[in-house]
Write a protein that holds these residues in place. Structure first.
Motif, mmCIF file in Angstrom:
data_model
loop_
_atom_site.group_PDB
_atom_site.id
_atom_site.type_symbol
_atom_site.label_atom_id
_atom_site.label_comp_id
_atom_site.label_asym_id
_atom_site.label_seq_id
_atom_site.Cartn_x
_atom_site.Cartn_y
_atom_site.Cartn_z
ATOM 1 N N LYS A 100 0.906 -1.224 0.043
ATOM 2 C CA LYS A 100 0.002 0.021 0.014
ATOM 3 C C LYS A 100 0.896 1.249 0.141
ATOM 4 O O LYS A 100 0.539 2.287 -0.697
ATOM 5 N N LYS A 101 1.950 1.272 0.606
ATOM 6 C CA LYS A 101 3.029 2.189 0.608
ATOM 7 C C LYS A 101 3.593 2.518 -0.647
ATOM 8 O O LYS A 101 3.365 3.795 -1.004
ATOM 9 N N LYS A 102 3.906 1.602 -1.567
ATOM 10 C CA LYS A 102 4.249 1.607 -2.656
ATOM 11 C C LYS A 102 3.328 2.297 -3.725
ATOM 12 O O LYS A 102 3.560 2.855 -4.327
ATOM 13 N N LEU A 103 2.135 1.621 -3.432
ATOM 14 C CA LEU A 103 0.936 2.243 -4.388
ATOM 15 C C LEU A 103 0.647 3.679 -4.204
ATOM 16 O O LEU A 103 0.513 4.610 -4.898
ATOM 17 N N ALA A 104 0.715 4.122 -2.762
ATOM 18 C CA ALA A 104 0.534 5.512 -2.347
ATOM 19 C C ALA A 104 1.540 6.381 -2.785
ATOM 20 O O ALA A 104 1.461 7.455 -3.183
ATOM 21 N N GLY A 123 11.728 2.052 -11.631
ATOM 22 C CA GLY A 123 12.919 2.881 -10.752
ATOM 23 C C GLY A 123 12.234 4.387 -10.446
ATOM 24 O O GLY A 123 12.322 4.752 -9.308
ATOM 25 N N MET A 124 11.495 4.894 -11.088
ATOM 26 C CA MET A 124 10.646 6.124 -10.873
ATOM 27 C C MET A 124 9.323 5.724 -10.166
ATOM 28 O O MET A 124 8.804 6.593 -9.570
ATOM 29 N N ASN A 125 9.124 4.582 -9.964
ATOM 30 C CA ASN A 125 7.584 4.339 -9.448
ATOM 31 C C ASN A 125 6.711 4.999 -9.930
ATOM 32 O O ASN A 125 5.918 5.677 -9.447
ATOM 33 N N GLU A 126 6.486 5.022 -11.449
ATOM 34 C CA GLU A 126 5.584 5.909 -11.953
ATOM 35 C C GLU A 126 4.965 4.907 -13.083
ATOM 36 O O GLU A 126 5.242 3.913 -13.474
ATOM 37 N N ILE A 127 3.810 5.480 -13.590
ATOM 38 C CA ILE A 127 3.103 5.128 -14.690
ATOM 39 C C ILE A 127 2.773 6.442 -15.690
ATOM 40 O O ILE A 127 2.538 7.425 -15.162
ATOM 41 N N VAL A 128 2.862 6.103 -17.024
ATOM 42 C CA VAL A 128 2.949 7.136 -17.980
ATOM 43 C C VAL A 128 1.829 6.971 -19.145
ATOM 44 O O VAL A 128 2.018 5.841 -19.806
ATOM 45 N N PHE A 129 1.143 8.177 -19.499
ATOM 46 C CA PHE A 129 0.138 7.674 -20.446
ATOM 47 C C PHE A 129 0.161 8.907 -21.532
ATOM 48 O O PHE A 129 -0.304 9.831 -21.034
ATOM 49 N N PRO A 130 0.926 8.656 -22.619
ATOM 50 C CA PRO A 130 0.955 9.647 -23.597
ATOM 51 C C PRO A 130 -0.253 10.218 -24.161
ATOM 52 O O PRO A 130 -1.210 9.403 -24.384
ATOM 53 N N ALA A 131 -0.457 11.429 -24.434
ATOM 54 C CA ALA A 131 -1.800 11.862 -25.281
ATOM 55 C C ALA A 131 -2.419 11.105 -26.229
ATOM 56 O O ALA A 131 -3.663 10.856 -26.380
ATOM 57 N N ALA A 132 -1.708 10.507 -26.980
ATOM 58 C CA ALA A 132 -2.153 9.685 -28.248
ATOM 59 C C ALA A 132 -2.928 8.696 -28.026
ATOM 60 O O ALA A 132 -3.870 8.333 -28.945
ATOM 61 N N ILE A 133 -2.420 7.861 -26.911
ATOM 62 C CA ILE A 133 -3.353 6.785 -26.524
ATOM 63 C C ILE A 133 -4.812 7.268 -25.827
ATOM 64 O O ILE A 133 -5.608 6.347 -25.666
ATOM 65 N N LEU A 134 -4.874 8.354 -25.297
ATOM 66 C CA LEU A 134 -5.954 8.740 -24.670
ATOM 67 C C LEU A 134 -7.261 9.222 -25.705
ATOM 68 O O LEU A 134 -7.678 10.558 -25.496
ATOM 69 N N ASP A 194 5.972 -10.078 -12.032
ATOM 70 C CA ASP A 194 7.077 -10.891 -11.542
ATOM 71 C C ASP A 194 8.404 -10.159 -11.520
ATOM 72 O O ASP A 194 9.160 -10.668 -10.889
ATOM 73 N N GLN A 195 8.584 -8.962 -12.251
ATOM 74 C CA GLN A 195 9.691 -8.154 -12.351
ATOM 75 C C GLN A 195 9.427 -7.011 -11.331
ATOM 76 O O GLN A 195 10.059 -6.788 -10.438
ATOM 77 N N GLY A 196 8.483 -6.192 -11.514
ATOM 78 C CA GLY A 196 7.945 -5.229 -11.107
ATOM 79 C C GLY A 196 7.790 -5.181 -9.491
ATOM 80 O O GLY A 196 8.374 -4.281 -8.562
ATOM 81 N N ALA A 197 7.494 -6.326 -9.062
ATOM 82 C CA ALA A 197 7.364 -6.692 -7.516
ATOM 83 C C ALA A 197 8.694 -6.706 -6.912
ATOM 84 O O ALA A 197 8.666 -6.822 -5.457
ATOM 85 N N LYS A 198 9.595 -6.752 -7.415
ATOM 86 C CA LYS A 198 11.197 -6.911 -6.992
ATOM 87 C C LYS A 198 11.501 -5.498 -6.471
ATOM 88 O O LYS A 198 12.716 -5.475 -5.761
ATOM 89 N N TYR A 199 10.666 -4.617 -6.936
ATOM 90 C CA TYR A 199 11.331 -2.947 -6.635
ATOM 91 C C TYR A 199 10.198 -2.592 -5.648
ATOM 92 O O TYR A 199 8.881 -2.631 -5.466
ATOM 93 N N ASP A 200 10.890 -2.009 -4.303
ATOM 94 C CA ASP A 200 10.036 -1.630 -3.248
ATOM 95 C C ASP A 200 9.484 0.064 -3.669
ATOM 96 O O ASP A 200 9.451 0.556 -4.758
#
Length: 674
Positions: free
Chosen positions: A406-410, A477-488, A520-526
């Motif tokens: 939850k801390k990661k999500l927040a 590494g940035m703990n981020e999600i990114v959505f460019p304009a063109a897919i929206l 399986d890979q992302g869960a290895k990052y805090d």
């Protein structure tokens, strides 16, 4: 693109901020761009039972009636939006072309001037080719450093990125290279399709050497191929190369030199501008093997490889004969694409590929209204809230791990549409009459900019995609999600469409990217983006058991005769699809505020939600392209991505899926992770 206020998306899933509450839903009569509620009913094939093939049920008529354009290896919703993005960008660049003070205009104009390109022939690249022809073993490391900076692929590659175990620091990461086909399997797996590709590649090597003016091209091409096949044998396979733990190998330059003797690593590393001593070496044994092969190889074979890589790498900014030869292998033989894109399309791609954010600034001003960004922000919050609830209710995760999850999500950062800070291209020289020089200087600019990260603060403002890109990504590494304009845009997102369609489309895409941080890979990052063990052994065991079940499910899919998916290689993306759809469904249901969704087009809300998911995966493939993807793409093909719904209980209820239907899974066999 249609514009709309937030009113088309329900806000019940998360508490609205005071600012959001102060902006009431706009009442408009605007219609969705697709159909009457956001889904193309005419594309369905209702003769197919959803439980037998949900993809065909939702998309079968579209698939039968849609031809792949001659300049495409596949065609679907992503490519349709990419075409739209390309056309819109052309309009921007056509205007810029008339302004001598516009960098993007000069770049675009230089690509369109085909007469000048043909008149110059290979003269622009000859000085570099002559350097290659003159190099000896003693000067090889220095030459490869120059190749690296110039954008010429060679025996290994590298980039500056975050140190996975110290994400507040940048470090130079190296990875294996040295082969001209996309993966070691194309050299080493013996089957009829690979035999044809190997023959086509050998012909390509001969043709490129001939274009470069080299003699005895056939024998020299065979020597290149034989060397590359040796290199392929020391390469790590794609599964090991995708494992974040296995590829984290920190070394000093001295330690690399000891592990991979026979090459002047000090000269190479310093030559590319890296002045630090610590490196990450992704595949150490491959470097050991490649260094040994380089030391033993005749210098003539190395020179010839670099000549081919140089012409292939710059093929698009050289005369048509070179561009067409590169396309004949990489476009037609590998992917089945019959013809190259028109020159204006390639000119757009060249400009956006090298100065993407300079173009993107104009693109978002014209095509990405603030209302879309605001509506998307609400959707993201709803999906994140749904995952938070999911974590609370997990039966397999230990309480202490839930707190950390939850801390990661927040701690997530969400980037929507375009950067808050645009890249500065003022140091890049672009000339309207020098296409090759523009390409070379752009490569050098990008290289130098990347290397300049070393020793500096983490650039959290940077984007890995342009606003014109029809895609999305998660950055561990940035703990981020990114959505460019063109897919929206429809079919992924339309503020005027039914909520069920939006949640099944972009909502599941959001969920997909969010869940990558827990795959399986992302869960290895805090929560700080650090590669670390933060799960208990019990959590790991439960997660791996679910992963093995998903691997087995996808391993069983035969995409082409004799060619099955690799469930291990595609696991992360399959988890993303499964979790993304699951989370988006929860968010959709919560958005209804306890009310029943209306019936639209004779379809319930749940039925529309799953159709929204299926619609975004409409895609037809050329056989060669599909085969190549099975080997190189960690994403499953569109049909199998759509079928992930067979693991969700609500899908069975929505369509009355019965035992005996082809996609039916007994409840105990449905994979449930998040």
């Amino acid at each position: 693109m249609a514009t709309a206020a937030l009113g088309a998306l329900a806000l019940a899933a998360v508490p609205a901020t005071a600012q959001e509450q102060a902006a009431p839903a706009a009442q408009t009569d605007a219609q969705p761009e697709i159909g009457t509620f956001g889904f193309d009913l005419s594309g369905m094939d209702k003769s197919v039972q959803p439980g037998d093939d949900f993809y065909a049920y939702a998309n079968g008529t579209w698939a039968k009636n849609t031809e792949i354009p001659a300049d495409k290896s596949n065609y679907g919703m992503f490519t349709a939006l990419a075409d739209l993005s390309q056309t819109r960008t052309r309009e921007i660049l056509d205007v810029a072309k008339g302004d001598p003070n516009s960098m993007i205009g000069r770049a675009y104009a230089s690509y369109l001037d085909s007469a000048a390109i043909e008149a110059k022939g290979l003269a622009p690249i000859e000085p570099w080719l002559n350097k290659i022809r003159a190099v000896d073993k003693a000067g090889l490391a220095k030459l490869l450093a120059e190749a690296d900076r110039s954008g010429v692929q060679h025996f290994f590659g590298g980039y500056v990125g975050q140190d996975d175990k110290n994400p507040e620091v940048y470090i130079y990461t190296m990875f294996q290279g040295g082969i001209g086909m996309p993966d070691r399997d194309f050299y080493l797996k013996e089957n009829e399709r690979n035999a044809k590709l190997q023959a086509a590649y050998l012909t390509h090597l001969e043709n490129v050497l001939t274009l470069a003016g080299e003699q005895d091209a056939a024998a020299r091409a065979k020597a290149i191929y034989d060397f590359e096949k040796q290199v392929a044998t020391v390469h790590w396979d794609k599964n090991d190369s995708s494992d974040a733990t296995k590829v984290y190998n920190k070394m000093t330059i001295a330690e690399l030199a000891a592990a991979a003797p026979g090459f002047d690593w000090q000269a190479f590393i310093r030559g590319i501008g890296v002045n630090e001593d610590s490196l990450l070496v992704s595949q150490p044994s491959a470097f050991t093997g490649e260094a040994k092969l380089l030391a033993a190889a005749p210098i003539g074979v190395i020179r010839d490889m670099l000549i081919v890589r140089s012409l292939d790498g710059f093929s698009d900014v050289l005369p048509d004969a070179v561009a067409e030869e590169a396309f004949s292998f990489y476009g037609t033989a590998l992917s089945g694409t019959p013809q190259m894109q028109e020159r204006w399309k390639r000119a757009v791609d060249f400009t956006t590929g090298n100065m993407g954010e300079a173009v993107g600034k104009d693109y978002v001003a014209k095509y990405f209204p603030p209302e879309t960004k605001a509506a998307m922000d609400v959707l993201v919050k709803n999906v994140l809230a749904a995952l938070d609830t999911r974590i609370t209710n997990l039966t397999w995760m230990q309480p202490e791990t839930k707190v950390k999850a939850k801390k990661k999500l927040a701690n997530f950062t969400t980037k929507i549409g375009y950067p808050d800070r645009w890249k500065d291209y003022s140091k890049l020289e672009i000339k309207a009459d020098d296409l090759f020089g523009n390409a070379l200087r752009s490569n050098q600019f990008a290289h130098d900019d990347n290397i300049s990260r070393l020793g500096g603060p983490i650039r959290r403002w940077e984007w890995g995609m342009t606003p014109m890109t029809v895609n999305a990504y998660a950055n561990f590494g940035m703990n981020e999600i990114v959505f460019p304009a063109a897919i929206l845009q429809p079919p992924f997102f339309d503020p005027h469409a039914d909520d069920a369609i939006n949640y099944g489309g972009i909502g599941a895409v959001i969920g997909h990217e969010v869940s990558h941080h827990f795959d399986d890979q992302g869960a290895k990052y805090d929560e700080t983006g650090k590669l670390a063990d933060w799960w208990t052994p019990a959590d790991v065991a439960a997660f791996e058991a679910a992963g093995k079940a998903l691997i087995a499910q996808y391993d069983a899919y035969e995409v082409l005769p004799g060619e099955k998916l690799d469930g291990t290689f595609t696991l992360g993306e399959n988890i993303g699809d499964l979790a993304g759809l699951t989370i988006a469904y929860d968010a959709y249901k919560k958005s209804l505020g306890g009310k029943e969704a209306p019936v639209l087009g004779g379809l319930t809300g749940d039925q529309r939600f799953f159709l929204g998911w299926a619609q975004v995966w409409r895609r037809n493939y050329r056989e060669q392209n599909l085969s190549q993807r099975i080997t190189t793409d960690p994403h499953s093909p569109s049909i199998q991505r759509t079928w992930v719904s067979r693991n969700l209980d609500p899908w069975y209820k929505a369509y009355q899926i019965k035992q005996g239907q082809k996609l039916y899974l007994a409840p105990k066999d449905r994979v449930r992770i998040w």
